[in-house]
Enzyme design. Structure first.
Site, PDB file in Angstrom:
ATOM      1  CB  CYS A   1      -7.073  -1.045   6.715  1.00 13.16           C
ATOM      2  SG  CYS A   1      -6.386  -0.864   4.798  1.00 13.16           S
TER       3      CYS A   1
ATOM      4  CB  CYS B 162      -0.845  -0.167   1.231  1.00 21.13           C
ATOM      5  SG  CYS B 162      -2.300   1.308   1.229  1.00 21.13           S
TER       6      CYS B 162
END
Length: 401
Positions: free
Chosen positions: A210, A113
């Site tokens: 997440c 990410c």
């Protein structure tokens, strides 16, 4: 004269884009820079379908967090934008995450990410907005070197240090990135949030994965790569079947609990064979590895990597985010790079990162790192593990079908 961000010019003449996740750290970063007079623009990325995660504690980049980031921006008086990066995030992070687990690896999605979304796509957007730098709330420091380049340094708060997740940051990206919280502790950041009157001052930290609303990553993998959640055999180091499992994605190298096997001595997952859907288990000593083969090595130390390595470079490496750096040698071998651990390490898992440091503790400099491709033992005490290296199998393409 340089300002607090090591840039020429007055703060009010310097535009800064702050990546605002909605948490306390990025909120404090934005508020701090605004208080110093910088022209701050806040950007929040919507990274995944936030419907299932809106009310989940510990989620980031979705639902409530977007709302919190917007409120903070309004409170401190800066413009704020929400960018829909869902497709990019799914392709670069979620799909890669599922593929890695299907291949018998243990991936670290936060690294991908940072590398593919925040420090590539968002960084490009920041440049388009005319920003001089992109600032984030990561607990890591950046230091200006004598030659004008920047070095990545471990955070002052060792318990919060996030350098492991940022090893893939390039030199070009480092020149453009700033980490204002690198020399702070978490309590200091929360105290600043209270002083700035931010409602997120006591908000809990986000979770590592997440995009997993239920907290069960296997739910994501079973939906994207259903063949990865098929039963198989649990075998010992000699290949004898001693049990069954419901999918290799439920296991990681070094795991002891949840094996479902009755044994007179503790057994650990030593290797995952995705092609045959076998989980190989053995005694703890079989986990100790001495040599690690790396892929996708990124170097942000001084000079060129091959020149720095030479006949062998003494460094300190961290093979999991929760492990302390250990002494090792970095060598160039057969067109690639290998790490030889001085004292060996248990539970070295393909897919995890092996991050290089110039010191074992304190605010050490991050020299780079790579992803673990395979590991092998040279110790006679680990003879069972030495028969084969721990390596993922080329099984991803079959999973896609």
């Amino acid at each position: 004269m340089l300002n607090s961000l090591d840039l020429e010019g007055r703060p009010q003449d310097t535009r800064v884009v702050v990546a605002m996740s909605g948490g306390v750290d990025s909120s404090v970063t934005a508020a701090l820079l605004k208080s110093e007079g910088y022209d701050v623009v806040g950007i929040t990325l919507q990274l995944y379908d936030h419907g299932a995660a809106t009310h989940r504690k510990g989620a980031c980049c979705a639902g409530q967090d977007i709302h919190d980031a917007r409120n903070v921006a309004e409170r401190i008086g800066i413009p704020h934008y929400v960018l829909d990066y869902e497709n990019r995030f799914r392709e670069s992070v979620i799909d890669s995450f599922a593929d890695s687990y299907a291949s018998g690896q243990t991936p670290v999605p936060c690294i991908e990410c940072n590398r593919s979304i925040k420090f590539r796509d968002l960084l490009a957007t920041a440049r388009e907005l005319g920003a001089s730098v992109l600032a984030t709330g990561h607990y890591v420091a950046s230091r200006r070197m004598r030659d004008g380049s920047r070095a990545l340094i471990c955070a002052a708060d060792a318990d919060r240090d996030q350098s492991y997740f940022l090893f893939a940051t390039t030199r070009e990206q480092l020149d453009y990135l700033r980490f204002p919280l690198g020399d702070m502790t978490k309590p200091q950041a929360r105290e600043l949030a209270r002083r700035f009157g931010l409602t997120v001052a006591d908000k809990q930290d986000s979770q590592d994965i997440c995009f997993v609303p239920t907290g069960r990553y296997t739910d994501i993998i079973s939906r994207l790569r259903p063949n990865a959640v098929e039963p198989g055999d649990i075998v010992d180091l000699d290949g004898r079947v001693i049990g069954r499992h419901q999918g290799i994605v439920h296991f990681t190298v070094g795991q002891r609990r949840g094996l479902g096997i009755a044994s007179s001595a503790p057994l650990y997952v030593v290797r995952l064979d995705a092609a045959s859907r076998r989980v190989v288990v053995g005694p703890r000593q079989a986990l100790r590895m001495d040599r690690i083969v790396l892929r996708d090595v990124n170097w942000i130390g001084d000079g060129a990597l091959d020149r720095a390595v030479g006949e062998g470079l003494e460094i300190f490496v961290r093979v999991r985010s929760t492990r302390a750096p250990q002494p090792a040698w970095l060598r160039a071998v057969d067109g690639g790079y290998e790490v030889e651990l001085v004292a060996g390490e248990e539970g070295v898992s393909p897919g995890q990162a092996c991050v290089f440091y110039d010191a074992p503790s304190g605010q050490a400099r991050v020299l780079g790192g790579g992803f673990i491709q395979s590991a092998a033992a040279k110790s006679a005490a680990a003879k069972g593990a030495a028969r084969e290296t721990i390596a993922p199998q080329p099984f991803v393409e079959a999973m896609r079908g």
